[in-house]
Design a protein around this motif. Structure first.
Motif, short mmCIF file in Angstrom:
data_model
loop_
_atom_site.label_atom_id
_atom_site.label_comp_id
_atom_site.label_asym_id
_atom_site.label_seq_id
_atom_site.Cartn_x
_atom_site.Cartn_y
_atom_site.Cartn_z
N GLY A 128 9.47 10.89 2.53
CA GLY A 128 8.86 10.62 1.26
C GLY A 128 7.51 10.18 1.28
N ARG A 129 7.02 9.66 2.29
CA ARG A 129 5.85 9.19 2.43
C ARG A 129 4.73 10.08 2.28
NH1 ARG A 129 6.89 4.20 7.10
NH2 ARG A 129 8.47 3.07 5.72
N VAL A 130 3.45 9.68 1.92
CA VAL A 130 2.41 10.55 1.55
C VAL A 130 1.11 9.93 2.22
CG1 VAL A 130 1.74 9.58 -0.57
CG2 VAL A 130 0.97 12.01 0.21
N ARG A 131 0.39 10.31 3.08
CA ARG A 131 -0.71 9.79 3.83
C ARG A 131 -2.16 10.53 3.10
NH1 ARG A 131 -4.54 11.85 7.30
NH2 ARG A 131 -5.68 10.27 8.37
N VAL A 132 -3.02 9.83 2.58
CA VAL A 132 -3.93 10.30 1.51
C VAL A 132 -5.24 9.52 1.80
CG1 VAL A 132 -3.54 8.66 -0.17
CG2 VAL A 132 -4.67 10.61 -0.83
N ALA A 133 -6.32 10.37 1.82
CA ALA A 133 -7.71 9.55 2.03
C ALA A 133 -7.89 8.45 1.14
CB ALA A 133 -8.61 10.62 1.58
N THR A 139 6.65 11.40 -6.65
CA THR A 139 5.36 10.65 -7.59
C THR A 139 5.49 9.25 -7.09
OG1 THR A 139 4.69 10.13 -9.85
CG2 THR A 139 7.02 9.62 -9.61
N LEU A 140 4.60 8.45 -7.76
CA LEU A 140 4.59 7.00 -7.47
C LEU A 140 5.29 6.18 -8.27
CD1 LEU A 140 0.74 6.81 -6.43
CD2 LEU A 140 2.47 7.01 -4.95
N ALA A 141 5.94 5.01 -7.99
CA ALA A 141 6.76 4.46 -8.44
C ALA A 141 5.95 3.51 -9.89
CB ALA A 141 7.41 3.25 -7.80
N ASN A 142 4.55 3.34 -9.42
CA ASN A 142 3.92 2.43 -10.30
C ASN A 142 2.43 2.98 -10.43
OD1 ASN A 142 3.40 0.28 -12.21
ND2 ASN A 142 2.94 -1.06 -10.56
N LEU A 143 1.70 2.77 -11.72
CA LEU A 143 0.23 3.18 -11.91
C LEU A 143 -0.39 1.91 -12.53
CD1 LEU A 143 0.70 7.04 -12.33
CD2 LEU A 143 -0.40 5.85 -10.34
N GLY A 152 -0.26 -2.22 -4.36
CA GLY A 152 -0.12 -2.15 -3.00
C GLY A 152 1.01 -2.52 -2.33
N ALA A 153 2.12 -2.63 -2.99
CA ALA A 153 3.48 -2.86 -2.58
C ALA A 153 4.10 -1.36 -1.98
CB ALA A 153 4.49 -3.58 -3.56
N ALA A 154 3.53 -0.27 -2.55
CA ALA A 154 4.12 0.99 -2.16
C ALA A 154 3.25 1.23 -0.54
CB ALA A 154 3.48 2.07 -2.97
N ALA A 155 2.31 0.64 -0.39
CA ALA A 155 1.50 1.04 0.92
C ALA A 155 2.47 0.52 2.12
CB ALA A 155 0.19 0.16 0.99
N THR A 156 2.52 1.45 3.09
CA THR A 156 3.22 1.57 4.25
C THR A 156 2.27 1.71 5.42
OG1 THR A 156 3.87 4.05 4.47
CG2 THR A 156 5.33 2.27 3.43
N GLY A 157 1.18 2.27 5.12
CA GLY A 157 0.24 2.31 6.52
C GLY A 157 -1.21 2.26 5.90
N LEU A 158 -2.13 1.58 6.76
CA LEU A 158 -3.57 1.69 6.73
C LEU A 158 -4.40 1.94 7.88
CD1 LEU A 158 -3.61 -2.20 5.09
CD2 LEU A 158 -3.85 0.18 3.78
N GLU A 159 -5.20 2.93 7.75
CA GLU A 159 -6.33 3.21 8.64
C GLU A 159 -7.71 2.60 8.35
OE1 GLU A 159 -5.90 7.46 9.50
OE2 GLU A 159 -3.63 7.46 8.48
N ILE A 160 -8.14 1.83 9.04
CA ILE A 160 -9.36 1.05 8.82
C ILE A 160 -10.26 1.24 9.91
CG2 ILE A 160 -10.11 -1.32 8.52
CD1 ILE A 160 -7.30 -2.10 7.83
N THR A 165 -1.07 5.22 3.66
CA THR A 165 0.13 5.96 3.61
C THR A 165 1.16 5.09 2.57
OG1 THR A 165 0.26 6.81 5.71
CG2 THR A 165 2.01 6.66 4.75
N LEU A 166 1.47 5.76 1.60
CA LEU A 166 2.58 5.27 0.34
C LEU A 166 3.80 5.86 0.53
CD1 LEU A 166 -0.52 5.69 -2.26
CD2 LEU A 166 0.10 3.41 -1.17
#
Length: 439
Positions: free
Chosen positions: A95-100, A118-122, A149-157, A193-194
């Motif tokens: 259920g995770r989504v990777r997005v630009a 969907t996302l849990a919070n906006l 940011g609590a929904a984040a599980t991955g960061l590409e930097i 990734t969220l």
């Protein structure tokens, strides 16, 4: 070319560069002495300013084809249309989504809802870019909802030497918590990734006016009435003009007839009394996708008032009553500058530089008129008032705090400085904002 933020109160320092690919972005970073990322331009201060390159990754952002996009004549507050980046990648198993990272939340949630997620919070504005919202500790509302940011599980930097580093919550744990709210100090966040949740509907009902003293006495109960609750006041009378109740929709759920004695408004309203509510999301208890109800404003319209300056303090929720009393006490001094003031709740999180780090908070948010001198003159008063309650400012709004007090308020600050040295030993992504408030 002068580059301004969406509200027009700040002109960014630095030369705007818009690479068309990750390779181009890496080349810009590798050959630049100083670099900062610029996203959807919804911050109100100099957090994104650069001494050299101001890098926009909008060309890599996903754009949903059914959401109205604007060209070079876009009104302030609406990002101009750019070539669309690749679709987000939704993992059906996790259920995770990777997005630009430059993708707007509005585009992402539409993509997700078409796939039953969907996302849990906006945040109240869906116009925000994902990476920028995470980097500044941006939040929505709801006693059980932490920062976005609590929904984040991955960061590409993209780091200073032009290489790409990936951090995940699963493998990097503590360091990942340090990188989520980064203030742009580690590099260019190219992808995120969220966690997502099954799609759900929300019904929004707006009540008012409610007496100020009743809100002070009943704040805890009111805050718990819905999935998300926001209260707005102009401070020009002893009332909260509106109470925005957003409930996860269930046909069996009873909608309160009144809140603190205030009835539901029979027609759509704006957070700023007297302003046309056409740019607001649907109200009157009509259910719709969470992505179309949790924000206050529509993605295809100018958010909020447009011409404005924002400031916000996050105060420990245990001191909410004191914060509301203090807000009431400020009315005589600042009411003439306030278009509206929003009060809401945010749950604790673990991000090192989050204002909600390990503490539930109440947010006191000001939408001021766009008069920089007049607003600047009252910022020390906000700091004196809410700083005394252990409050800290939102990183992306205007504030005039004591740097030593602000640094001391973040117990993991020194750990963050070590993380900065690891990612960016030469200080390529450092700017005056970081030197003033963090270093």
């Amino acid at each position: 070319m002068t580059v301004r933020n969406w509200a027009g109160n700040h002109s960014y320092a630095g030369t705007l560069v818009s690479p068309a690919s990750l390779d181009e972005a890496a080349d810009v970073v590798a050959r630049s002495r100083r670099v900062r990322a610029i996203g959807s331009r919804h911050s109100f201060n100099d957090i994104a300013d650069s001494e050299q390159a101001l890098v926009s990754l909008d060309a890599l952002a996903y754009r949903h084809p059914d959401i109205t996009q604007h060209g070079s004549d876009a009104p302030e507050g609406i990002s101009p249309v750019v070539p669309a980046g690749p679709e987000p990648e939704l993992d059906p198993t996790t259920g995770r989504v990777r997005v630009a990272g430059a993708t707007r939340y509005a585009d992402l949630v539409r993509f997700l809802e078409e796939r039953g997620r969907t996302l849990a919070n906006l945040a109240s504005l869906p116009h925000l870019a994902v990476a920028g919202a995470l980097a500044t500790g941006t939040h929505g509302s709801g006693a059980g909802n932490p920062i976005l940011g609590a929904a984040a599980t991955g960061l590409e930097i993209l780091t200073a030497n032009g290489s790409l580093r990936t951090l995940t919550r699963d493998t990097d744990g503590d360091a990942f918590d340090g990188a989520v709210v980064s203030l742009g100090a580690l590099g260019l966040v190219t992808a995120v990734t969220l966690e997502t949740v099954p799609a759900f509907d929300v019904a929004q009902t707006v009540y008012g006016p409610a007496r100020f003293e009743d809100v002070i006495d009943g704040f805890e109960e009111v805050s718990a009435l819905g999935y998300s609750v926001s209260l707005f006041t102009t401070l020009r009378g002893q009332v909260f003009d509106t109470v925005w109740l957003k409930q996860a929709y269930d046909p069996a759920t009873t909608v309160p007839a009144t809140i603190l004695g205030a009835p539901a408004y029979p027609e759509k309203v704006h957070p700023i009394p007297g302003v046309d509510p056409g740019n607001c999301t649907d109200q009157l208890g009509v259910p719709g996708p969470a992505g179309d109800r949790l924000p206050h404003f529509r993605a295809d319209q100018l958010p909020s008032a447009g011409e404005e300056i924002q400031s916000e303090y996050l105060i420990p929720r245990a001191r909410a009553r004191e914060a509301l009393l203090a807000l009431d006490g400020l009315a005589g001094v600042i009411a003439g500058l306030v278009q509206t003031c929003e009060v809401r709740s945010i749950a604790a999180d673990g991000a090192w530089l989050s204002p909600m780090h390990e503490r539930d908070c109440v947010a006191v948010h000001f939408t001021f008129v766009r008069d920089a001198a007049a607003v600047g003159a009252v910022l020390p008063l906000l700091e004196a008032t809410f700083g005394a309650l252990d409050g800290v400012p939102h990183w992306g709004k205007v504030f005039d705090a004591d740097p030593a007090r602000l640094r001391a308020r973040y117990p993991r600050r020194r750990d963050f400085l070590e993380l900065m040295r690891d990612f960016d030993p030469q200080g390529t992504f450092t700017n005056d904002f970081l030197r003033r408030w963090v270093l």
